[in-house]
Design a protein around this motif. Sequence first.
Motif, PDB file in Angstrom:
ATOM      1  N   ASP A 172       1.060  -4.482   3.533  1.00  0.00           N
ATOM      2  CA  ASP A 172       0.280  -3.722   2.556  1.00  0.00           C
ATOM      3  C   ASP A 172       0.642  -4.131   1.128  1.00  0.00           C
ATOM      4  O   ASP A 172       0.925  -3.298   0.275  1.00  0.00           O
ATOM      5  N   GLY A 202      -0.876   4.817  -7.111  1.00  0.00           N
ATOM      6  CA  GLY A 202      -0.935   4.305  -5.745  1.00  0.00           C
ATOM      7  C   GLY A 202      -1.371   2.863  -5.659  1.00  0.00           C
ATOM      8  O   GLY A 202      -1.673   2.354  -4.577  1.00  0.00           O
ATOM      9  N   GLU A 256      -1.514   2.210   9.470  1.00  0.00           N
ATOM     10  CA  GLU A 256      -1.716   3.446   8.715  1.00  0.00           C
ATOM     11  C   GLU A 256      -0.376   4.046   8.288  1.00  0.00           C
ATOM     12  O   GLU A 256      -0.228   4.549   7.166  1.00  0.00           O
ATOM     13  N   ALA A 257       0.613   3.983   9.195  1.00  0.00           N
ATOM     14  CA  ALA A 257       1.947   4.504   8.875  1.00  0.00           C
ATOM     15  C   ALA A 257       2.603   3.672   7.777  1.00  0.00           C
ATOM     16  O   ALA A 257       3.285   4.208   6.892  1.00  0.00           O
ATOM     17  N   LYS A 259       1.034   1.974   5.376  1.00  0.00           N
ATOM     18  CA  LYS A 259       0.369   2.304   4.111  1.00  0.00           C
ATOM     19  C   LYS A 259       0.834   3.655   3.579  1.00  0.00           C
ATOM     20  O   LYS A 259       1.077   3.806   2.374  1.00  0.00           O
ATOM     21  N   GLU A 260       0.963   4.618   4.478  1.00  0.00           N
ATOM     22  CA  GLU A 260       1.396   5.958   4.063  1.00  0.00           C
ATOM     23  C   GLU A 260       2.814   5.913   3.490  1.00  0.00           C
ATOM     24  O   GLU A 260       3.105   6.540   2.465  1.00  0.00           O
ATOM     25  N   MET A 263       2.888   4.397   0.054  1.00  0.00           N
ATOM     26  CA  MET A 263       2.383   5.302  -0.976  1.00  0.00           C
ATOM     27  C   MET A 263       3.469   6.251  -1.466  1.00  0.00           C
ATOM     28  O   MET A 263       3.292   6.939  -2.465  1.00  0.00           O
ATOM     29  N   SER A 265       4.964   8.742   0.448  1.00  0.00           N
ATOM     30  CA  SER A 265       4.975  10.066   1.052  1.00  0.00           C
ATOM     31  C   SER A 265       6.328  10.402   1.655  1.00  0.00           C
ATOM     32  O   SER A 265       6.689  11.557   1.798  1.00  0.00           O
ATOM     33  N   ASP A 266       7.102   9.374   2.015  1.00  0.00           N
ATOM     34  CA  ASP A 266       8.428   9.601   2.581  1.00  0.00           C
ATOM     35  C   ASP A 266       9.536   9.193   1.612  1.00  0.00           C
ATOM     36  O   ASP A 266      10.662   8.934   2.001  1.00  0.00           O
TER      37      ASP A 266
END
Length: 466
Positions: A172, A202, A256-257, A259-260, A263, A265-266
């Motif tokens: 990504d 982002g 998807e994980a 990309k998340e 971003m 998120s974690d």
Amino acid sequence: MPTTFHIERAKSGRAGCKGACKQKIAKDELRLGKTSTGGDYDMVSWVHVKCYKVPKKKITEYGSIEGWLDAECPIVADGDEAAMRDQVIEMLMTTKNAPKTPPKSPAKLEKIKRRAEERGDAAEEELLEGGGSSKKKLKMEDTTVEDSELDAYEIYSKMKADQIKDFFRWNDQVVGGTKDVLVARVIDIHVNGRMMRCNDCGGKWKQSDKEDDSLLCSGGYDETIGCRVECFNRTDYKSVPRLPFIDASPSDEEMEAIKEANMGSDSAEAEALKDKVKVKAEQNDLTGIDLNTPAGKKEAAVKLLAASKILKVKLPEAEDEARIKVGTIIVQECQAGTTDANAILTKIVQVYGVEESEAEAAAAQESAGNACTVPANGGIMLMMKELKELYFKEGNANAGGSYSKACKAVVECSFEIDEDNVKHLHKKGHEFKLDGVGKGTADKMKEFLKTGTCAKLEEKRAAALG
């Protein structure tokens, strides 16, 4: 986002060329417009005709540059289309046949190449002589290149560009660049890990055209307005947060994980905020509230408002207005099936945000200064950037685009903007003129320099809180 083309003579000298030259397009000079349609409005970018290179696939599709012009790129003129067409074709043919300038290899990659050659020479000499040259070894030790980078170079330098691009897709990251640029970047993420995205918008980080170690944010796509919004954040390879490198094609779910995670998120900051919200929830005894009853919702409104104040959530200052905002989110979340008041407190924080601490504000100011050519202009840049974001969020793309141009002008400004020269930033022909800054914008900068804020910014902040 569909794109259409047309050619015309420039109506003014304000537009800048998006091609190789990056210069202003003079009035009456031939320019090519690329119009992208998205959402409720169109975005047009301009390039000198002499700077535009017609894609090979278009020439193949239509058989010639002339065929492409007739099919996809009409000439807009008042009676002299034929003469303009001949001139346009000559310019496009000149650009098509211009010799290519050899791309510059990144300085870091050149060091790795030299070190790889040295390591190969030393290994060969050791085989031939049974020992090895101390002179060669000393030269190899006197370098900043790591063995892990050399090992990665041996892997990726033998691959084709399309193969290397797959690694950027899997991780990504920004895809694009010459073979040498791709090799240098894939070595970096192989050794140091993939780069997380910009915290503000982002967007993905891309290498600056001016410096090997500088990274610029590529901007983020805003689904609300249906277009990409520019971001002016800058960092470097050492400072950007990293995550593990992905060396094999991931499944759709794994992608998807990835990309998340990129971003943020974690991220540590997100986890710290969750912990902070959880502590405040426990202190206000939110876990025992029954949100299925009117009495429970009323109790939740009181306690969630108290917890929000402790967290310094940016709710309206008036108690009644703040309570209405909290109550609205409670109703919305309950209708969505949420039964945990702690989760609703997290939602309130996400919607309205929290006030920055002094340390966070100082860090933001430092980051803004680093993004500007002149660090002292960081404060003005932050103001322009916030105005840009607020206008885009309310759906005013024209105003958002204007402040985006002004923000870019401040980032690239080569002098410190002060109370003396700020009044000249919008004046055509003046030594302090900044492209993309009009009188209204200059007045807001002047107000900011005097007071530390401006009335329009405060108005938009209040409107955003509703």
